[in-house]
Write a protein that holds these residues in place. Structure first.
Motif, PDB file in Angstrom:
ATOM      1  N   SER A  59      62.965 -20.680 -34.947  1.00  0.00           N
ATOM      2  CA  SER A  59      64.244 -20.303 -35.549  1.00  0.00           C
ATOM      3  C   SER A  59      64.787 -19.009 -34.967  1.00  0.00           C
ATOM      4  CB  SER A  59      64.106 -20.194 -37.064  1.00  0.00           C
ATOM      5  OG  SER A  59      63.225 -19.138 -37.388  1.00  0.00           O
ATOM      6  N   SER A  60      63.907 -18.154 -34.451  1.00  0.00           N
ATOM      7  CA  SER A  60      64.380 -16.900 -33.868  1.00  0.00           C
ATOM      8  C   SER A  60      64.639 -17.006 -32.367  1.00  0.00           C
ATOM      9  CB  SER A  60      63.374 -15.779 -34.141  1.00  0.00           C
ATOM     10  OG  SER A  60      62.176 -16.028 -33.452  1.00  0.00           O
ATOM     11  N   ALA A  61      64.258 -18.099 -31.744  1.00  0.00           N
ATOM     12  CA  ALA A  61      64.455 -18.261 -30.299  1.00  0.00           C
ATOM     13  C   ALA A  61      65.917 -18.575 -29.999  1.00  0.00           C
ATOM     14  CB  ALA A  61      63.561 -19.375 -29.765  1.00  0.00           C
ATOM     15  N   SER A  62      66.322 -18.144 -28.831  1.00  0.00           N
ATOM     16  CA  SER A  62      67.694 -18.379 -28.399  1.00  0.00           C
ATOM     17  C   SER A  62      67.766 -19.679 -27.602  1.00  0.00           C
ATOM     18  CB  SER A  62      68.166 -17.220 -27.532  1.00  0.00           C
ATOM     19  OG  SER A  62      69.418 -17.501 -26.965  1.00  0.00           O
ATOM     20  N   GLY A  63      68.866 -20.393 -27.748  1.00  0.00           N
ATOM     21  CA  GLY A  63      69.046 -21.632 -27.001  1.00  0.00           C
ATOM     22  C   GLY A  63      69.999 -21.466 -25.832  1.00  0.00           C
ATOM     23  N   ASP A  64      70.225 -20.211 -25.453  1.00  0.00           N
ATOM     24  CA  ASP A  64      71.158 -19.956 -24.353  1.00  0.00           C
ATOM     25  C   ASP A  64      70.554 -20.380 -23.020  1.00  0.00           C
ATOM     26  OD1 ASP A  64      72.805 -18.843 -26.233  1.00  0.00           O
ATOM     27  OD2 ASP A  64      72.169 -16.787 -25.836  1.00  0.00           O
ATOM     28  N   VAL A  65      71.374 -21.066 -22.218  1.00  0.00           N
ATOM     29  CA  VAL A  65      70.952 -21.512 -20.900  1.00  0.00           C
ATOM     30  C   VAL A  65      72.048 -21.136 -19.915  1.00  0.00           C
ATOM     31  CG1 VAL A  65      70.289 -23.503 -19.492  1.00  0.00           C
ATOM     32  CG2 VAL A  65      69.742 -23.472 -21.915  1.00  0.00           C
ATOM     33  N   ALA A  66      71.663 -20.540 -18.795  1.00  0.00           N
ATOM     34  CA  ALA A  66      72.640 -20.223 -17.761  1.00  0.00           C
ATOM     35  C   ALA A  66      73.205 -21.521 -17.185  1.00  0.00           C
ATOM     36  CB  ALA A  66      71.989 -19.384 -16.663  1.00  0.00           C
ATOM     37  N   ALA A  67      74.437 -21.450 -16.732  1.00  0.00           N
ATOM     38  CA  ALA A  67      75.123 -22.647 -16.243  1.00  0.00           C
ATOM     39  C   ALA A  67      74.405 -23.273 -15.047  1.00  0.00           C
ATOM     40  CB  ALA A  67      76.557 -22.301 -15.862  1.00  0.00           C
ATOM     41  N   LYS A  68      73.823 -22.450 -14.188  1.00  0.00           N
ATOM     42  CA  LYS A  68      73.160 -23.017 -13.012  1.00  0.00           C
ATOM     43  C   LYS A  68      71.899 -23.800 -13.380  1.00  0.00           C
ATOM     44  CE  LYS A  68      70.468 -18.944 -11.693  1.00  0.00           C
ATOM     45  NZ  LYS A  68      70.178 -18.009 -10.623  1.00  0.00           N
ATOM     46  N   TYR A  69      71.286 -23.507 -14.555  1.00  0.00           N
ATOM     47  CA  TYR A  69      70.103 -24.257 -14.965  1.00  0.00           C
ATOM     48  C   TYR A  69      70.455 -25.522 -15.745  1.00  0.00           C
ATOM     49  CZ  TYR A  69      67.576 -20.178 -13.439  1.00  0.00           C
ATOM     50  OH  TYR A  69      67.072 -19.160 -12.679  1.00  0.00           O
ATOM     51  N   MET A  70      71.708 -25.636 -16.174  1.00  0.00           N
ATOM     52  CA  MET A  70      72.145 -26.873 -16.821  1.00  0.00           C
ATOM     53  C   MET A  70      72.480 -27.945 -15.789  1.00  0.00           C
ATOM     54  SD  MET A  70      74.636 -25.691 -19.874  1.00  0.00           S
ATOM     55  CE  MET A  70      73.992 -25.318 -21.477  1.00  0.00           C
ATOM     56  N   ALA A  71      72.656 -27.533 -14.543  1.00  0.00           N
ATOM     57  CA  ALA A  71      73.052 -28.458 -13.473  1.00  0.00           C
ATOM     58  C   ALA A  71      71.849 -29.233 -12.967  1.00  0.00           C
ATOM     59  CB  ALA A  71      73.717 -27.683 -12.348  1.00  0.00           C
ATOM     60  N   ASP A  72      72.065 -29.942 -11.861  1.00  0.00           N
ATOM     61  CA  ASP A  72      71.165 -31.016 -11.462  1.00  0.00           C
ATOM     62  C   ASP A  72      69.705 -30.689 -11.204  1.00  0.00           C
ATOM     63  OD1 ASP A  72      70.434 -33.566 -11.071  1.00  0.00           O
ATOM     64  OD2 ASP A  72      71.255 -33.747  -9.083  1.00  0.00           O
ATOM     65  N   PRO A  73      69.166 -29.875 -10.456  1.00  0.00           N
ATOM     66  CA  PRO A  73      67.717 -30.059 -10.334  1.00  0.00           C
ATOM     67  C   PRO A  73      66.955 -29.714 -11.607  1.00  0.00           C
ATOM     68  CG  PRO A  73      68.358 -28.112  -9.111  1.00  0.00           C
ATOM     69  CD  PRO A  73      69.626 -28.750  -9.654  1.00  0.00           C
ATOM     70  N   PHE A  74      67.560 -28.896 -12.497  1.00  0.00           N
ATOM     71  CA  PHE A  74      66.824 -28.450 -13.690  1.00  0.00           C
ATOM     72  C   PHE A  74      67.168 -29.269 -14.930  1.00  0.00           C
ATOM     73  CE2 PHE A  74      67.377 -24.689 -10.957  1.00  0.00           C
ATOM     74  CZ  PHE A  74      66.047 -24.488 -10.636  1.00  0.00           C
ATOM     75  N   ASN A  75      68.453 -29.461 -15.190  1.00  0.00           N
ATOM     76  CA  ASN A  75      68.935 -30.223 -16.354  1.00  0.00           C
ATOM     77  C   ASN A  75      68.344 -29.724 -17.671  1.00  0.00           C
ATOM     78  OD1 ASN A  75      70.526 -31.908 -14.745  1.00  0.00           O
ATOM     79  ND2 ASN A  75      68.792 -33.272 -14.368  1.00  0.00           N
ATOM     80  N   ILE A  76      68.355 -28.417 -17.893  1.00  0.00           N
ATOM     81  CA  ILE A  76      67.807 -27.836 -19.119  1.00  0.00           C
ATOM     82  C   ILE A  76      68.884 -27.855 -20.198  1.00  0.00           C
ATOM     83  CG2 ILE A  76      66.851 -25.751 -20.153  1.00  0.00           C
ATOM     84  CD1 ILE A  76      65.672 -25.108 -17.424  1.00  0.00           C
TER      85      ILE A  76
END
Length: 109
Positions: free
Chosen positions: A56-73
């Motif tokens: 509940s205290s963790a952040s769900g923020d993801v940088a835009a470059k890690y949302m893209a194709d090789p990572f798909n986070i």
């Protein structure tokens, strides 16, 4: 498929079998003593509570470059990983505090 792949799959199978047996065998051996099962259940509940607080205290923020194709986070995946990391840090800190308290207790006695 060469021998390296076969040995890797055999290793994966042995890890899975070992993990299952590591969970099942203590349960089988403790069926004669239900109090030990209660202690185990209390430990699992405490670790689950620590994980719940960490998640509940963790952040769900993801940088835009890690949302893209090789990572798909995804944000949910990032929050889960953050919760697990915070849980590991908390349990590590708890272990260190326990070791220090035990050593101080040995010196006093």
């Amino acid at each position: 498929m060469d021998t390296t792949d076969i040995f890797l799959y055999a290793g994966y199978l042995l890890v899975v079998i070992g993990s299952i047996l590591a969970l099942i065998m203590p349960l089988i051996s403790s069926l004669g003593d239900p109090k030990s099962l209660l202690k185990t259940l209390v430990g699992v509940v405490i670790i689950a509570a620590v994980f719940g607080i960490a998640y509940s205290s963790a952040s769900g923020d993801v940088a835009a470059k890690y949302m893209a194709d090789p990572f798909n986070i995804t944000p949910e995946g990032a929050k889960m990983v953050g919760g697990v990391l915070i849980t590991v840090y908390a349990l590590f800190l708890l272990a260190i505090v326990g070791i220090v308290i035990t050593e101080i207790n040995k010196i006093i006695k």
